[in-house]
Scaffold this active site. Sequence first.
Site, short mmCIF file in Angstrom:
data_model
loop_
_atom_site.label_atom_id
_atom_site.label_comp_id
_atom_site.label_asym_id
_atom_site.label_seq_id
_atom_site.Cartn_x
_atom_site.Cartn_y
_atom_site.Cartn_z
N CYS A 151 0.74 -1.30 -0.07
CA CYS A 151 0.03 -0.09 0.11
C CYS A 151 0.87 1.21 0.11
O CYS A 151 0.87 2.32 -0.72
CB CYS A 151 -0.98 0.05 1.26
N1 LIG Z 1 -4.23 -4.11 5.20
C1 LIG Z 1 -3.78 -3.56 4.18
O1 LIG Z 1 -3.74 -2.26 4.10
C2 LIG Z 1 -2.95 -4.11 3.12
C3 LIG Z 1 -2.55 -3.62 1.96
C4 LIG Z 1 -1.68 -4.16 0.94
C5 LIG Z 1 -1.12 -5.49 1.22
N2 LIG Z 1 -1.58 -6.12 2.35
C6 LIG Z 1 -1.41 -7.47 2.34
O2 LIG Z 1 -2.48 -8.33 2.21
C7 LIG Z 1 -2.28 -9.54 2.77
C8 LIG Z 1 -3.54 -9.68 3.80
O3 LIG Z 1 -3.44 -8.38 4.67
P1 LIG Z 1 -4.89 -8.10 5.52
O4 LIG Z 1 -4.78 -6.92 6.28
O5 LIG Z 1 -6.13 -8.61 4.86
O6 LIG Z 1 -4.59 -9.30 6.75
P2 LIG Z 1 -5.35 -9.83 7.86
O7 LIG Z 1 -6.60 -8.85 8.17
O8 LIG Z 1 -4.73 -10.24 9.11
O9 LIG Z 1 -6.38 -11.03 7.40
C9 LIG Z 1 -5.59 -12.44 7.13
C10 LIG Z 1 -6.21 -13.33 6.59
O10 LIG Z 1 -5.40 -14.60 6.12
C11 LIG Z 1 -5.68 -15.60 6.96
N3 LIG Z 1 -4.61 -16.42 7.62
C12 LIG Z 1 -3.79 -15.91 8.43
N4 LIG Z 1 -2.75 -17.02 8.63
C13 LIG Z 1 -3.24 -17.92 7.89
C14 LIG Z 1 -2.85 -19.17 7.49
N5 LIG Z 1 -1.47 -19.65 8.25
N6 LIG Z 1 -3.01 -20.11 6.78
C15 LIG Z 1 -4.39 -19.62 6.28
N7 LIG Z 1 -4.91 -18.44 6.26
C16 LIG Z 1 -4.17 -17.73 7.11
C17 LIG Z 1 -6.70 -15.03 8.10
O11 LIG Z 1 -7.60 -16.07 8.36
P3 LIG Z 1 -8.22 -16.15 9.88
O12 LIG Z 1 -9.20 -15.09 10.06
O13 LIG Z 1 -8.99 -17.50 10.13
O14 LIG Z 1 -7.21 -16.05 11.06
C18 LIG Z 1 -7.36 -13.81 7.45
O15 LIG Z 1 -8.21 -14.29 6.77
C19 LIG Z 1 -1.01 -9.37 3.78
O16 LIG Z 1 0.03 -10.05 3.07
C20 LIG Z 1 -0.69 -7.85 3.86
O17 LIG Z 1 0.59 -7.63 3.81
C21 LIG Z 1 -2.59 -5.55 3.28
#
Ligand SMILES: NC(=O)c1ccc[n+]([C@@H]2O[C@H](COP(=O)([O-])OP(=O)(O)OC[C@H]3O[C@@H](n4cnc5c(N)ncnc54)[C@H](OP(=O)(O)O)[C@@H]3O)[C@@H](O)[C@H]2O)c1
Length: 339
Positions: free
Chosen positions: A150
């Site tokens: 981001c």
């Molecule tokens: N947030 C942002 O603004 C943003 C922007 C750009 C890129 N990203 C990237 O996008 C990705 C997701 O970000 P997010 O903010 O959406 O993360 P998040 O809110 O922490 O969600 C993570 C998701 O992955 C699942 N998960 C976690 N560990 C896992 C595992 N070992 N095996 C299978 N599923 C697993 C979780 O499931 P449970 O709920 O069941 O634990 C949840 O659905 C990350 O790599 C992040 O760096 C994020």
Amino acid sequence: MIKVGILGATGFTGEKLVEILLSHPEVKVTYIASRTKEPVLYSEIFPKFYKKTSIKCQPLNIKEAIDSCDLLFLSLPHTVSMQFVPKILKKGKKVIDLSADYRFKKAAAYKSLYEKEHQDKKNLKKSVYGLPELFKEEIKKAQLIANPGCYPTSIILALYPLLSEKLVKGKIVIDSKSAITGAGRKASIDYHYSDLANNFWAYKPFVHQHQPEVAEILGQNLIKSLTFSFLPQVASFEAGIYSTIHLSFKKKINKNILDKIYNKYYQSYPFIRLGTKIPKLKDVVGTNFCDIGFAVDKKGQNAVVISAIDNLVKGAAGQAIQNMNLMFGFKETTGFLSL
Ligand SMILES: NC(=O)c1ccc[n+]([C@@H]2O[C@H](COP(=O)([O-])OP(=O)(O)OC[C@H]3O[C@@H](n4cnc5c(N)ncnc54)[C@H](OP(=O)(O)O)[C@@H]3O)[C@@H](O)[C@H]2O)c1
């Protein structure tokens, strides 16, 4: 109509993907998964989806995911995505990974930043960095997209025209403020409401992993002889990234010249807005736009360039869907009317 799945659908970016994709006219969402132990109605997890979808969130099963989809979005933490990507590619399906796992071409760079050995080195060269304003033609042909971080989205889009024109000298100072959702949904003491409300702070000065990502994508040709200082900050707003970039010019420049340069690079790109005013965060929240504005000092030597995006939309899910549109030959803006 294509069939898509979202792995990590209970996270912030996964939820945003489902929200936008449900009203995309060319897409059917056929599979969503998380670490849930049992299938559970998605509208039970997020009541806002009640009467919008009856899909169930499944315990992640990669074979089922691949069999039921043409394209998978991986909204998973880094190091998790690379466990699944090789299997998806092997079956000839397409994948857009929102994590950092495929953003670096060299496994050594990944290891030094994320402190893990890369498990899928052979597919690193296959990945295309999913920033449509720079790599549109490569994205159209890609099987594997590394969706950008981001902060890098906001910074690269703001800097690219000036660096391409070789106008900048010396040190570039980047001050970026991010919404709390940038850190993901997991609980942590720092991100407890009572600490974060009406508060903000800087973190990872000089060592944030998104600075090398910016350098990797811009490439040595554009950044040689320049130095960067990047200071990310987290603040108590729900969505958005606001990057303020201070820089100096090699020769005298005025605002009209900058207007012409930015228009030359971005006028045909539907999600870049070049206003005459300084961007405001709320104008982009909930949209896939990146608003860019700038001001030049009276001597024509120094400028501030400011960009604003929604971290979960242009900084993640929206950009991923923009990439999907390009990969499948849909109009780039398809599916964004509801935003
Ligand atoms: N947030 C942002 O603004 C943003 C922007 C750009 C890129 N990203 C990237 O996008 C990705 C997701 O970000 P997010 O903010 O959406 O993360 P998040 O809110 O922490 O969600 C993570 C998701 O992955 C699942 N998960 C976690 N560990 C896992 C595992 N070992 N095996 C299978 N599923 C697993 C979780 O499931 P449970 O709920 O069941 O634990 C949840 O659905 C990350 O790599 C992040 O760096 C994020």
